[in-house]
Design a protein around this motif. Structure first.
Motif, mmCIF file in Angstrom:
data_model
loop_
_atom_site.group_PDB
_atom_site.id
_atom_site.type_symbol
_atom_site.label_atom_id
_atom_site.label_comp_id
_atom_site.label_asym_id
_atom_site.label_seq_id
_atom_site.Cartn_x
_atom_site.Cartn_y
_atom_site.Cartn_z
ATOM 1 N N VAL A 1 0.822 -1.206 0.000
ATOM 2 C CA VAL A 1 0.000 0.000 0.000
ATOM 3 C C VAL A 1 0.863 1.266 0.000
ATOM 4 O O VAL A 1 0.463 2.288 -0.580
ATOM 5 C CB VAL A 1 -0.981 -0.011 1.191
ATOM 6 N N THR A 2 2.047 1.210 0.599
ATOM 7 C CA THR A 2 2.912 2.394 0.614
ATOM 8 C C THR A 2 3.508 2.647 -0.767
ATOM 9 O O THR A 2 3.620 3.811 -1.196
ATOM 10 C CB THR A 2 4.013 2.231 1.674
ATOM 11 N N ASP A 3 3.882 1.597 -1.488
ATOM 12 C CA ASP A 3 4.311 1.773 -2.878
ATOM 13 C C ASP A 3 3.169 2.332 -3.722
ATOM 14 O O ASP A 3 3.372 3.192 -4.590
ATOM 15 C CB ASP A 3 4.777 0.444 -3.468
ATOM 16 N N LEU A 4 1.956 1.840 -3.480
ATOM 17 C CA LEU A 4 0.799 2.329 -4.234
ATOM 18 C C LEU A 4 0.552 3.803 -3.955
ATOM 19 O O LEU A 4 0.302 4.593 -4.875
ATOM 20 C CB LEU A 4 -0.441 1.504 -3.869
ATOM 21 N N ALA A 5 0.624 4.199 -2.680
ATOM 22 C CA ALA A 5 0.434 5.604 -2.335
ATOM 23 C C ALA A 5 1.492 6.475 -3.006
ATOM 24 O O ALA A 5 1.198 7.569 -3.514
ATOM 25 C CB ALA A 5 0.478 5.774 -0.820
ATOM 26 N N ASP A 6 2.725 5.985 -3.040
ATOM 27 C CA ASP A 6 3.812 6.714 -3.692
ATOM 28 C C ASP A 6 3.534 6.882 -5.186
ATOM 29 O O ASP A 6 3.848 7.924 -5.777
ATOM 30 C CB ASP A 6 5.119 5.955 -3.466
ATOM 31 N N ALA A 7 2.918 5.870 -5.794
ATOM 32 C CA ALA A 7 2.564 5.973 -7.220
ATOM 33 C C ALA A 7 1.589 7.124 -7.455
ATOM 34 O O ALA A 7 1.654 7.799 -8.494
ATOM 35 C CB ALA A 7 1.959 4.656 -7.709
ATOM 36 N N HIS A 8 0.693 7.381 -6.503
ATOM 37 C CA HIS A 8 -0.257 8.486 -6.652
ATOM 38 C C HIS A 8 0.460 9.839 -6.653
ATOM 39 O O HIS A 8 0.089 10.746 -7.403
ATOM 40 C CB HIS A 8 -1.305 8.444 -5.545
#
Length: 333
Positions: free
Chosen positions: A230-237
């Motif tokens: 989820v932290t990688d995903l948030a960083d993608a945003h």
């Protein structure tokens, strides 16, 4: 120097939204959160963010928030996400995910917001015809959840074609884990995501973990999914926001995954390794509509955004999810 402006995060008190808020704040963006707290938690919103309790379907409220806080971009996470529930109550999903998104987009256009990042899903692909799945693969959702998200994707494309804004649609695969620093995690009651369910079993909250189907066309017969931290995903945003600001004429549809799948049994084995214990498996019939495998082709996001995964490791994802689950257990004690 890049142009910094306040960003509205809808659903910012929820699981993925709260991690996006942290990522934005860490990157120096001012943040305003709107959440109706039906499934979100007020304590998931950091003090550094402005919080407004409200419904994104309320056009007047959203226009007031967007204009009074001088919002320059929206990250839209608010919505309903449980696939079986969408089959049982489709109108709830078309209201929360489609109709309310339409109202939010209207408020954005009328308030002059130029950038829109949308939380979409691999469920828009339905049963994929090829693997790994590319963004130009056919979108043939098999449930109201996937259809409700795909309708919002279409609305954004049509509005962008008028020149009102640009957008980035991020199609998530299986999101898991928690903030490595322990600031946020998944607190939803009755969660259905495998890693969340497994760490609940590891901490005694559940007696076992159901394995739905052992006759899939995979190496061990159980379903294979692409798990993204989820932290990688948030960083993608955050990287998506940067891309929209840097090129206001460009819009994007991007898969969010690691390009590698793990089976249900491989995930449970990882939980066993991390916890040094054996989780009880309960074998059950496969669920209708579950594909053998869902794995992202993530070439497009790697090519278009300056984003690189930092937590691409199954045991790490499990470790962070477990740490958060233990934190929740201590908080309840």
């Amino acid at each position: 120097m890049k142009n910094i402006f306040p960003v509205l995060v809808t659903g910012g008190a929820g699981y993925i939204g709260s991690h996006a808020v942290l990522a934005l704040l860490d990157a120096g963006w001012p943040v305003v959160v709107v959440d109706n707290l039906v499934t979100g938690f007020k304590n998931a919103v950091p003090d550094e963010a402005i919080f407004v309790e409200g419904d994104i379907g309320d056009v007047a409220l959203m226009k007031e928030v967007l204009t009074s806080h001088k919002i320059g971009a929206i990250m839209h996470f608010a919505g309903s996400v449980v696939v079986p529930e969408s089959v049982e109550n489709p109108l709830k999903y078309y209201r929360n995910n489609t109709a309310n998104s339409r109202n939010l987009i209207e408020a954005a256009v009328e308030s002059g917001v130029k950038h829109f990042i949308f939380s979409s899903t691999a469920a828009t692909y339905g049963i994929p015809e090829e693997m790994p799945i590319r963004e130009n693969s056919p979108t043939q959702p098999i449930n109201p959840y996937g259809r409700s998200k795909l309708m919002t994707e279409a609305m954004l494309a049509d509005v962008a074609a008028c020149g009102a804004l640009n957008y980035c649609i991020l199609r998530y695969f299986n999101v898991a884990g928690a903030d490595p620093a322990g600031r946020a995690g998944q607190s939803t009651a009755g969660a259905t995501h495998l890693i969340k369910v497994a760490v609940e079993a590891a901490t005694g909250k559940r007696p076992d973990v159901a394995v739905f189907g052992t006759d899939y066309a995979t190496a061990d017969g159980t379903g294979v999914r692409d798990y993204i931290h989820v932290t990688d995903l948030a960083d993608a945003h955050v990287h998506a926001l940067n891309a929209l600001v840097e090129d206001p004429e460009a819009s994007h549809i991007l898969n969010c995954g690691y390009g590698r799948g793990f089976s249900v049994l491989e995930v449970l084995n990882a939980v066993d390794r991390v916890t040094n214990m054996q989780i009880q498996r309960r074998f059950a019939p496969r669920r209708p509509g579950d594909p053998d495998a869902l794995v992202a082709d993530n070439g497009a996001i790697l090519n278009r955004l300056e984003w690189r995964p930092r937590l691409d490791d199954l045991d790490t994802i499990v470790q962070h999810a477990l740490a958060w689950e233990r934190h929740l257990a201590e908080r309840r004690a």
